[in-house]
Enzyme design. Structure first.
Site, PDB file in Angstrom:
ATOM      1  CB  ALA A 126      -0.940  -0.001   1.205  1.00 24.15           C
ATOM      2  CG  HIS A 134       5.585   0.116  -3.514  1.00 27.32           C
ATOM      3  ND1 HIS A 134       5.686  -1.109  -2.904  1.00 27.32           N
ATOM      4  CD2 HIS A 134       6.857   0.578  -3.628  1.00 27.32           C
ATOM      5  CE1 HIS A 134       6.963  -1.387  -2.679  1.00 27.32           C
ATOM      6  NE2 HIS A 134       7.697  -0.388  -3.094  1.00 27.32           N
ATOM      7  NE  ARG A 144      15.845  -5.200   1.642  1.00 29.49           N
ATOM      8  CZ  ARG A 144      16.176  -4.162   0.871  1.00 29.49           C
ATOM      9  NH1 ARG A 144      15.636  -2.971   1.084  1.00 29.49           N
ATOM     10  NH2 ARG A 144      17.049  -4.307  -0.116  1.00 29.49           N
TER      11      ARG A 144
END
Ligand code: AMP
Length: 294
Positions: free
Chosen positions: A47, A49, A202
Site C-alpha cells: 500500500a 507503493h 522486506r
C-alpha cells in the site's frame, strides 16, 4: 512471465519491457499533450507503493510505474537474490490502483552494455556518506545510476519518491537539480501498517517474533519526536541514547538512531526542520524508518 504479461496487454494493465516499446507508449502520451508521472519501484508492491500512484495522479494525466530490482544498488551478500519478485501479482495491484503503464525493463533495457561496462554516477559524499551510506557503501551510487536511466527513458514531467527512504529522496532531489533534469520530484508521505510499522517489501522476510520486535522502531521514533517537540536542542543526545537503548531492549540490532537536519542530513540547527532517522536489523532483515520532529 513476459509472454503472459504481454499477451494480456489489451485486457489488463499494459506492460512494456524494452526501450522501444516504452518510447512508443510515452510518445503517444506526449502527442496527446498528457503529462507523465514516473513512480520507480523494485516491485513487491504494498500500500505504500500504491499511495505513490495516488500522489502521482494529482500531478499528471498518466502514471507510469517501473519495476526493476536494480543489481547496482545491492552489495555482495545483500538480499538481491531473494528480493520479492512476482510481476503478475504486482501488475494486478497496479491495474487496480489505476496506473496507466507498467515498465518492467529487462537488464538490457537499463544496462545495454552490461552492468560492469555501464556509466556510473557517484552520489554526493555529503549526503550519501552518512546513515545508510555507511553500512551500504556504493548503494546510493547504484540508486542514482538507475534513477537517471529511468528519467532518460521515461521522460517524465514529475517523479514521485517516498519519504520512507528519506536519504534516497534527498539524493534524488540533488540528482535532478545537479544534472538539470526538466522534471519535478514529488515527495510522498511514509505509509505505515495498522500497528505503526513502516510498510516495506522486506517486511515479508520477518518472522512473527521479529515483526513484533520491529515495532520498537516506530515507537522509539515517536517517543523521540514527542520529547523533541518544540525542538529542544539540549535533549537531542539523550533522545538518541534512549532510542538506541529501546531498539536493543526490543531485541533489534541498531545501526543508527539519530536526529539530523531535514534538508542536508547535517547536525540539527535551531532554525531549520529536523528529522529523526533510524535503521536496525531484526534477525537478517534490515529495517529503516524516520519521522519529522514537530
Ligand atoms: P522500493 O520498491 O522499496 O524501491 O520503493 C519504491 C518507492 O516506494 C520509493 O520511492 C520508496 O520510498 C517508496 N516507498 C516504499 N515504502 C513506502 C512506504 N511505506 N510509504 C511511502 N513510500 C514508500
Amino acid at each position: 512471465m513476459k509472454a503472459a504479461c504481454a499477451s494480456q496487454a489489451g485486457g489488463g494493465l499494459e506492460c512494456v519491457f524494452d526501450r522501444q516499446a516504452l518510447a512508443r507508449a510515452v510518445d503517444v502520451f506526449h502527442a496527446r499533450g498528457e503529462r507523465v508521472a514516473l513512480v520507480p519501484t523494485m516491485g513487491g508492491l504494498h500500500a505504500g507503493h500504491l499511495s505513490l500512484i495516488d500522489v502521482a495522479r494529482r500531478h499528471a494525466e498518466r502514471v507510469i510505474v517501473s519495476i526493476y530490482v536494480n543489481p547496482a544498488q545491492f552489495a555482495a551478500g545483500e538480499d538481491f537474490d531473494r528480493y520479492p519478485r512476482d510481476l503478475e501479482a504486482d501488475r494486478a495491484r497496479l491495474a487496480a490502483a489505476g496506473a496507466d503503464l507498467l515498465f518492467a525493463p529487462d537488464d538490457a533495457a537499463i544496462y545495454p552494455h552490461g552492468l560492469r561496462a555501464a556509466l556510473k554516477l557517484a552520489a554526493p559524499p555529503a549526503l550519501a556518506g552518512t546513515l545508510c551510506g555507511l553500512s551500504r557503501p556504493g548503494h546510493f551510487d547504484g540508486v542514482l545510476t538507475v534513477v537517471a536511466r529511468l528519467f532518460n527513458l521515461v521522460r517524465p514531467a514529475v517523479a514521485v519518491f517516498g519519504e520512507k527512504d528519506y536519504q534516497q529522496l534527498l539524493i534524488v532531489e540533488y540528482l535532478a537539480r545537479d544534472l538539470g533534469y526538466p522534471l519535478e520530484i514529488i515527495r510522498a508521505p511514509l505509509i505505515r501498517d495498522h500497528d505503526g510499522l513502516a510498510l516495506s517489501s522486506r517486511n515479508v522476510y520477518l518472522e512473527a517474533a521479529e515483526r513484533q520486535a520491529a515495532l520498537a522502531l516506530p515507537q522509539a521514533l515517536e517517543a523521540a519526536a514527542r520529547a523533541l517537540t518544540g525542538r529542544l536542542s539540549e535533549r537531542i543526545a539523550e533522545c538518541e541514547r534512549q532510542g538506541w537503548a529501546a531498539l536493543i531492549e526490543a531485541g533489534l540490532e541498531p545501526e543508527y538512531f539519530t536526529v539530523r537536519d531535514a534538508g542536508d542530513l547535517g547536525l540539527p540547527r535551531p532554525d531549520r526542520p529536523w528529522r529523526i532517522l533510524a535503521a536496525a536489523r531484526a534477525g537478517r532483515t534490515r529495517l529503516i524508518d524516520n519521522l519529522a520532529v514537530p
